[in-house]
Design an enzyme around this catalytic site. Structure first.
Site: not given
Ligand code: OAD
Length: 250
Positions: A70, A73, A104, A122, A190, A216
């Site tokens: 962490y 990050r 999130q 989150h 995103g 996205n």
């Molecule tokens: P992900 O890493 O799963 O997904 C990221 C998304 O962002 C993908 O669908 C990409 O296509 C999209 N992406 C990438 N670059 C982009 C841009 N410039 N503009 C728009 N979209 C873009 O991340 P999350 O969906 O946020 O939870 O993950 C959700 C949760 O999964 C997180 O909060 C985390 C994890 O479990 C916890 O830690 C509880």
């Protein structure tokens, strides 16, 4: 301007909306230089999966190790700035009748871009809380290199984020569910929409009749049910949407 330009059509919906909800995921911070959640990790951490580090069991087994991850990050986040997409969402809140932003992301970049009342679904990586059940003390992060002790009970402090297998903070869940039930437009930007219950918020909005808009560059499980898909990076699409809304209001 072509009438069927989807950005223009979404702007029309936003102009007429009485409550707009936005759900963001880590893709909205990608253009700031924060790796998305499922992107490969780099450096020392490349061989670990976030799914193996972001758990209560991992922290119980090796608090120092999880704390170090962490801190790494946090270092990335401290060095970056909100991008045009974050700023556009702060501006959007001023241009529509009412807006609820649910994120999130744990990086605080929406708030730094000027968004108020953000629902942190989150948690937030810059806060810590006591890991001892029933204590629950929350503190702003100190710069400690090892997990600090709770000022109340002496237990180990942990990042104030939701780990795999943990529930969403009740107040955040309740406010988010209320907002998606009441909104008439929902923007989802995103997120890969793979993690519940966040992903199901969009399904609830859709079932309740809201216009669902996905932003996205890649398709996700929500793409098939979205009314509009604005395929592209949020740092480009969201400012375009705010601009189009400006011409609606003019
Ligand atoms: P992900 O890493 O799963 O997904 C990221 C998304 O962002 C993908 O669908 C990409 O296509 C999209 N992406 C990438 N670059 C982009 C841009 N410039 N503009 C728009 N979209 C873009 O991340 P999350 O969906 O946020 O939870 O993950 C959700 C949760 O999964 C997180 O909060 C985390 C994890 O479990 C916890 O830690 C509880």
């Amino acid at each position: 301007m072509v009438e069927s330009d989807p950005v223009q059509l979404v702007a029309e919906r936003l102009a007429a909306s009485t409550l707009t909800v936005v759900l963001t995921g880590s893709g909205t911070s990608a253009e700031s230089g924060v790796p998305t959640f499922r992107d490969a990790q780099t450096g020392l951490w490349a061989k670990y999966r976030p799914e193996d580090l972001a758990t209560p069991a991992a922290f119980a087994q090796n608090p120092q190790f999880v704390w170090d991850w962490y801190q790494w990050r946090r270092g990335i986040i401290a060095d970056v700035q909100p991008n045009a997409g974050h700023r556009a969402l702060a501006e959007l809140a001023r241009r529509v009748t009412a807006l609820t932003l649910i994120t999130q992301n744990v990086d605080g970049l929406h708030q730094r871009a000027g968004s108020d009342h953000v629902i942190e679904f989150h948690g937030n990586i810059m806060r810590s809380k006591c890991s001892v059940q029933g204590c629950g003390v929350e503190v702003d992060l100190t710069d400690d290199t090892s997990p600090p002790r709770c000022p109340d009970c002496g237990g180990a402090l942990r990042p104030d984020v939701v780990w795999f297998g943990e529930p969403i903070p009740p107040a955040a869940l309740e406010s988010a569910l209320q907002a998606v039930a009441d909104c008439d437009v929902m923007l989802v930007a995103g997120t890969s929409a793979q993690v519940q219950p966040a992903a199901s918020l969009a399904e609830v909005a859709k079932e309740r009749g809201a216009c669902l808009v996905e932003i996205n560059p890649e398709s996700t499980p929500l793409t098939a049910i979205a009314d509009f898909v604005l395929a592209g990076p949020s740092g480009r699409v969201l400012p375009a949407l705010v601009n189009a809304l400006g011409s609606q209001n003019a």
